[in-house]
Motif scaffolding. Sequence first.
Motif, short mmCIF file in Angstrom:
data_model
loop_
_atom_site.label_atom_id
_atom_site.label_comp_id
_atom_site.label_asym_id
_atom_site.label_seq_id
_atom_site.Cartn_x
_atom_site.Cartn_y
_atom_site.Cartn_z
N CYS A 223 0.17 4.06 -1.75
CA CYS A 223 -0.94 3.56 -2.58
C CYS A 223 -2.27 4.21 -2.21
O CYS A 223 -3.31 3.54 -2.12
N TYR A 224 -2.24 5.53 -1.97
CA TYR A 224 -3.46 6.32 -1.87
C TYR A 224 -4.46 5.76 -0.85
O TYR A 224 -5.65 5.58 -1.16
N ASN A 225 -3.99 5.45 0.35
CA ASN A 225 -4.85 4.98 1.44
C ASN A 225 -5.61 3.71 1.08
O ASN A 225 -6.75 3.50 1.53
N ASP A 226 -4.99 2.85 0.31
CA ASP A 226 -5.63 1.59 -0.06
C ASP A 226 -5.89 0.69 1.15
O ASP A 226 -6.70 -0.21 1.09
N GLY A 227 -5.19 0.97 2.26
CA GLY A 227 -5.41 0.16 3.45
C GLY A 227 -6.80 0.32 4.04
O GLY A 227 -7.30 -0.58 4.74
N TYR A 228 -7.46 1.43 3.75
CA TYR A 228 -8.81 1.66 4.27
C TYR A 228 -9.84 0.99 3.36
O TYR A 228 -10.72 1.64 2.79
#
Length: 463
Positions: free
Chosen positions: A357-362
């Motif tokens: 998910c395209y670095n959604d964690g950041y």
Amino acid sequence: MPACSTMEEIVFSPELTVPDTWVLQNLADDIQRHKEIKGASKIDRDEGYSSANSNAKEAVNRPSTTEYGISAERDASDICRLTNLNDPKSNDFEPTVISSLDLPDLQAKLPTVVYKHVVLPYVAWAQTIVRHETDVLMLTHLILYFTTSLPSAVWLFYRFTYLHGVFHFAMQFWFLGTYTLMMHQHIHMRGILSKASPILRLVDKLFPYITDPLMGHTWNTYYYHHVKHHHIEGNGPDDLSSTIRYQRDELLHFLHYVGRFLVLIWLDLPLYFLRTGRTANAIKAAFWELSNYTAIYTLFRLNSRATTFAFLLPLLLMRIGLMVGNWGQHAFVDADEPDSDFRSSVTLIDVPSNRYCYNDGYHTSHHLNPLRHWREHPVAFLRQKETYATEKALVFHNIDYLMITVRLLMKDYLTLAKCLVPIGDQMDLTLEERAEMLRRHTRRFSEEEIREKFPPRGKSKSK
């Protein structure tokens, strides 16, 4: 999902992206360095003094190491590696081609002839189509959606069967997260395809009107709610998806939160724009939402079963998913500074959010700079790591937003504390103290607190 380990046993999943592995190892080294410095600087209680020949003084006074165990040399090296990974001019540059594998892994798994004569020419061609040379993945996914989701939905209307309907919905369930975060990039960057070609610019503007409804989104609502509303309000009291009026570990509060969004967002969002004096946005948001409902209703009259599986079920799933995710993203709010992006959102170093998910964690990095490209989040995090530490930001690993929400509703703060990667002063807390800190950050705000902590725009907080 397996329970998280103690911080002495940080989980390095083999499925982590290369940047996430480097970032997590960097943080693990900070923790270890902090423990060594702290241990070396303690006075020997048996002797009453610490040895002058010990490494304590050297460790504590080492100019490149902060009290949080941060090594300037280590950070500079990791930042350089991450920067080169994103720089098309660097020999270390790597575009993202598919979600599940990094480019070197793709090369290792494919026959040499396939990699050389299929993958590399495709990458070279795709880089002329996408807006950023890193984003070959986005063209890969667009091709995937237009060769699977669209023809499958069309066939449902032509010759419906329940087996196909269930299969189609399961396929969309698999696509929804990755697609949504691709569109997240699309709405923030005003497109994902190259600006050089008028045809590509036109395709970039039009394809969401086909794919959005198939993936559970109504036309342009994501843009107006997320960009024109959520990032303006930042989880504050006027944010329609704000968590601060809810006790974030209570099931009934969560159900109310999701239910209100499901039932009333079509009305709440235009009314919000009217209250804030943005009449044009109110009209546009209402028009696109209601026109999409009209189109779905028309299709339902023509073929109710196909419409249910192709449009209604994805819409229901997406709306629930958006609220579950937002709850996890903004569940922990520090009452001392609830309007701080560092203290009202979190950072996740995990597989589902960042690989698929395209670095959604950041999420904190995204709120700090909504226009930041998704590949830049890991390096931006390391550049601001000391600020994250001093601002008491929260960083988790081996857990995604969905499971954060689940663990909160279970009141399982011990697992959440085990998943916390302590930074700054958090390093000196016991596991139980970390759990209690997280519990405090999920407390519901009273209206009096909200008035005090979130003064009207243009006014400062009262002392």
